[in-house]
Design an enzyme around this catalytic site. Sequence first.
Site, mmCIF file in Angstrom:
data_model
loop_
_atom_site.group_PDB
_atom_site.id
_atom_site.type_symbol
_atom_site.label_atom_id
_atom_site.label_comp_id
_atom_site.label_asym_id
_atom_site.label_seq_id
_atom_site.Cartn_x
_atom_site.Cartn_y
_atom_site.Cartn_z
ATOM 1 N N GLY A 213 19.691 7.368 13.793
ATOM 2 C CA GLY A 213 20.708 7.372 14.849
ATOM 3 C C GLY A 213 20.135 7.624 16.227
ATOM 4 O O GLY A 213 20.867 7.956 17.155
ATOM 5 N N ASP B 73 16.081 1.775 28.602
ATOM 6 C CA ASP B 73 16.775 3.056 28.473
ATOM 7 C C ASP B 73 16.072 4.132 29.312
ATOM 8 O O ASP B 73 16.723 4.875 30.055
ATOM 9 C CB ASP B 73 16.801 3.445 26.980
ATOM 10 C CG ASP B 73 17.497 4.758 26.739
ATOM 11 O OD1 ASP B 73 18.737 4.782 26.708
ATOM 12 O OD2 ASP B 73 16.799 5.777 26.589
ATOM 13 N N LYS C 121 17.630 6.142 32.692
ATOM 14 C CA LYS C 121 17.592 7.605 32.820
ATOM 15 C C LYS C 121 16.799 8.014 34.064
ATOM 16 O O LYS C 121 17.178 8.937 34.777
ATOM 17 C CB LYS C 121 16.983 8.213 31.554
ATOM 18 C CG LYS C 121 17.900 8.029 30.340
ATOM 19 C CD LYS C 121 17.174 8.311 29.045
ATOM 20 C CE LYS C 121 18.107 8.231 27.852
ATOM 21 N NZ LYS C 121 17.390 8.224 26.569
ATOM 22 N N GLU D 63 19.411 2.783 20.331
ATOM 23 C CA GLU D 63 20.629 2.137 20.837
ATOM 24 C C GLU D 63 21.063 1.077 19.818
ATOM 25 O O GLU D 63 20.244 0.623 19.005
ATOM 26 C CB GLU D 63 20.325 1.451 22.172
ATOM 27 C CG GLU D 63 19.845 2.387 23.263
ATOM 28 C CD GLU D 63 20.872 3.456 23.590
ATOM 29 O OE1 GLU D 63 21.993 3.125 23.996
ATOM 30 O OE2 GLU D 63 20.548 4.647 23.424
ATOM 31 N N LYS E 151 24.334 6.225 30.029
ATOM 32 C CA LYS E 151 23.298 6.016 31.059
ATOM 33 C C LYS E 151 23.329 4.615 31.661
ATOM 34 O O LYS E 151 23.057 4.446 32.837
ATOM 35 C CB LYS E 151 21.904 6.324 30.501
ATOM 36 C CG LYS E 151 21.557 5.598 29.208
ATOM 37 C CD LYS E 151 21.478 6.525 28.042
ATOM 38 C CE LYS E 151 21.590 5.750 26.749
ATOM 39 N NZ LYS E 151 21.025 6.406 25.607
ATOM 40 N N GLU F 264 25.235 15.185 32.027
ATOM 41 C CA GLU F 264 23.940 15.767 31.653
ATOM 42 C C GLU F 264 23.337 15.077 30.432
ATOM 43 O O GLU F 264 22.118 14.903 30.323
ATOM 44 C CB GLU F 264 24.122 17.269 31.363
ATOM 45 C CG GLU F 264 22.854 18.027 31.122
ATOM 46 C CD GLU F 264 21.930 18.045 32.340
ATOM 47 O OE1 GLU F 264 22.249 18.693 33.333
ATOM 48 O OE2 GLU F 264 20.862 17.384 32.289
HETATM 49 N N1 HSE Z 1 18.381 5.615 22.381
HETATM 50 C C1 HSE Z 1 18.252 6.801 23.151
HETATM 51 C C2 HSE Z 1 16.879 7.398 22.916
HETATM 52 C C3 HSE Z 1 19.324 7.765 22.781
HETATM 53 O O1 HSE Z 1 16.235 7.009 21.944
HETATM 54 O O2 HSE Z 1 16.433 8.228 23.685
HETATM 55 C C4 HSE Z 1 19.424 8.970 23.674
HETATM 56 O O3 HSE Z 1 19.734 8.600 25.000
#
Ligand code: HSE
Length: 399
Positions: free
Chosen positions: A180, A194, A198, A183, A98, A122
């Site tokens: 996980g 983030d 998006k 980021e 992204k 996507e």
């Molecule tokens: N770090 C991002 C989130 C990962 O937590 O949404 C998915 O794009």
Amino acid sequence: MTRELLRIGMFGYGCVGQGLHDVLNSSKGFKADIVRICVKDRTKQRRLPMNYFTFDKEDILNDPSINLVVELIDDADAAFEIVTRAMKNGKNVVSANKVMIANHFEKLVDLQDKHKVSLLYEASAGASIPIIRNLEEYYDNELLYSLRGILNGTTNYVLTLMHNHGIDYDIALGQAREKGFAESDPTLDVDGWDAKFKLCIITGHAYGLFLKPDEVFHYGIRNISKFDIRYAKEKGFKIKLVPYVGKTNENTITSFVLPRFISPDKYLYNVDYEYNGVITEAAFADKQFFSGKGAGGHATGSAVLSDISANSYGYKYEYKKYQQGTVQNYTRNHKIEIYLRYSDERDRELFNFEEVSEYFSGKTDKYVIGIVSLRKLYEIQEQLRSMNVFIVNTGRKII
Ligand code: HSE
């Protein structure tokens, strides 16, 4: 339609790369071979035999038998180089990056056109929620009033743990990282970057404007305190990080990323943990709600697989809203009602409140609810990060 046999060269074998590998192995109906995986770290133990791996990107970029590049690395600059080189070499690309897409959106659209290749992404927004494909295909002729939602799994996970389980911010963020979702640099998650990247990608498909991320105001959840959570709970709200893009008139849109109070009657109220949710409001379809896992290897891998599969039958984004060119302008001339928690009156003055409907002053914390302009918030964006305040969009429509 006949499907092209895909020979995939993949970049990166982290959380999403391994997730994709699992998803691909379990999907019976569809065959694609990952023939080479380019990774950086020579010392890491891998789950696959070493002959799959290379440390030299040229082994993929210059291999004429590889017809699809899947880019799943962390470094946005390196990703941009790989993706542009692959496209110039006539290879189609699938990416989940992204940061790279939002920062080079227009250029990447031009390159697809120029080199007659396809770039699908996507997984870059909303992970398992097929929002980009829906905007492209289902909403191609729809008059879209607005789109808002939860687009960051990490912050939603943290807010859920704080609100539903009384867990402290740092511990909650630690857990999101362990799972996980976050980021490598979680600042991108908690400060709202983030979600903004998006939102910019989605805006390109929803309205055909390729906004520079720097143009869009963003504010995250780093400064949230127990006071804010208590306030929200007393009122029956949850706090969620909600990016918004919408029309202000026929050919103009506005957008921003802000935490928002959500009441129990709203779709987003029960979107918890790493789930994401997107609400569209349109002239003909009216209100629609999409929800699904927004982070994690398998959820993101499933969106990458869907792009790989779409690629095998020649699918390309057509950027229909961009072709139509209805929306031409972007504005920050927009009013928002916010809750501001603060302690120093000088901080409050910076906001130039236009109307105040509620005010509270306690021993340490104060709050005010009132109307501010998005333009003003954007002006003080940098200062806001170091101030001991927290802002939440009340969500009230201002007429
Ligand atoms: N770090 C991002 C989130 C990962 O937590 O949404 C998915 O794009």
